[in-house]
Motif scaffolding. Sequence first.
Motif, PDB file in Angstrom:
ATOM      1  N   HIS A  95      41.342  31.463  41.023  1.00 25.63           N
ATOM      2  CA  HIS A  95      42.627  31.499  41.498  1.00 25.63           C
ATOM      3  C   HIS A  95      43.199  30.331  42.086  1.00 25.63           C
ATOM      4  O   HIS A  95      42.457  29.731  42.975  1.00 25.63           O
ATOM      5  N   CYS A 108      44.021  33.756  38.204  1.00 25.78           N
ATOM      6  CA  CYS A 108      43.297  33.465  36.810  1.00 25.78           C
ATOM      7  C   CYS A 108      41.903  34.163  36.839  1.00 25.78           C
ATOM      8  O   CYS A 108      41.164  34.070  37.577  1.00 25.78           O
ATOM      9  N   TYR A 150      38.721  34.815  33.996  1.00 27.24           N
ATOM     10  CA  TYR A 150      38.055  34.281  32.828  1.00 27.24           C
ATOM     11  C   TYR A 150      37.041  35.381  32.228  1.00 27.24           C
ATOM     12  O   TYR A 150      36.580  36.192  33.204  1.00 27.24           O
ATOM     13  N   GLN A 200      45.959  34.980  32.618  1.00 21.99           N
ATOM     14  CA  GLN A 200      46.766  34.639  34.001  1.00 21.99           C
ATOM     15  C   GLN A 200      47.502  35.888  34.328  1.00 21.99           C
ATOM     16  O   GLN A 200      48.329  36.365  33.531  1.00 21.99           O
ATOM     17  N   VAL A 220      40.920  33.023  29.128  1.00 22.25           N
ATOM     18  CA  VAL A 220      41.358  33.261  30.529  1.00 22.25           C
ATOM     19  C   VAL A 220      42.514  34.106  30.281  1.00 22.25           C
ATOM     20  O   VAL A 220      43.261  34.341  29.669  1.00 22.25           O
ATOM     21  N   CYS A 237      45.803  27.884  33.378  1.00 23.48           N
ATOM     22  CA  CYS A 237      44.304  27.958  33.566  1.00 23.48           C
ATOM     23  C   CYS A 237      43.608  27.672  32.447  1.00 23.48           C
ATOM     24  O   CYS A 237      44.046  28.262  31.263  1.00 23.48           O
ATOM     25  N   TRP A 243      42.813  24.019  36.156  1.00 22.63           N
ATOM     26  CA  TRP A 243      44.286  24.159  36.341  1.00 22.63           C
ATOM     27  C   TRP A 243      44.983  23.149  35.721  1.00 22.63           C
ATOM     28  O   TRP A 243      44.760  21.876  36.167  1.00 22.63           O
ATOM     29  N   SER A 275      36.639  34.928  38.600  1.00 26.09           N
ATOM     30  CA  SER A 275      38.080  34.260  38.959  1.00 26.09           C
ATOM     31  C   SER A 275      38.222  33.053  39.305  1.00 26.09           C
ATOM     32  O   SER A 275      37.139  32.333  39.885  1.00 26.09           O
TER      33      SER A 275
END
Length: 112
Positions: free
Chosen positions: A76, A23, A25, A6, A4, A92, A36, A74
């Motif tokens: 988020h 975030c 990945y 951030q 991941v 994350c 999260w 993503s």
Amino acid sequence: AQSVTQLDRQVPVFEEAPVLLRCNYSSSSVSVYLFWYVQYPNQGLQLLLKYLSGPTLVKGINGFEAEFKKSETSFHLRKPSAHISDTAEYFCAVSDTVPETAEELNTNLLRC
């Protein structure tokens, strides 16, 4: 393998203003499970929300939500109306297996 990223190191929090933590990945697995975590000052990690399957918009505790967007890789985290009490560290995490227990996930997260 999975990882991941951030994208936000620090995000200012203003009372009753929206907040977004990004975030992204990467994963070589077909199945992706996303999480999260939050860590308030002088406290341990706490699971905020998770995506395992089903609806891509996930509601978490304290008014937080995240949307899984596979096409954008993503997940988020956002809160429409933040509070100063939301000041904390947010993490994350991604996994290619569903952990059987919260303790197992904590161990895997701390190893990353």
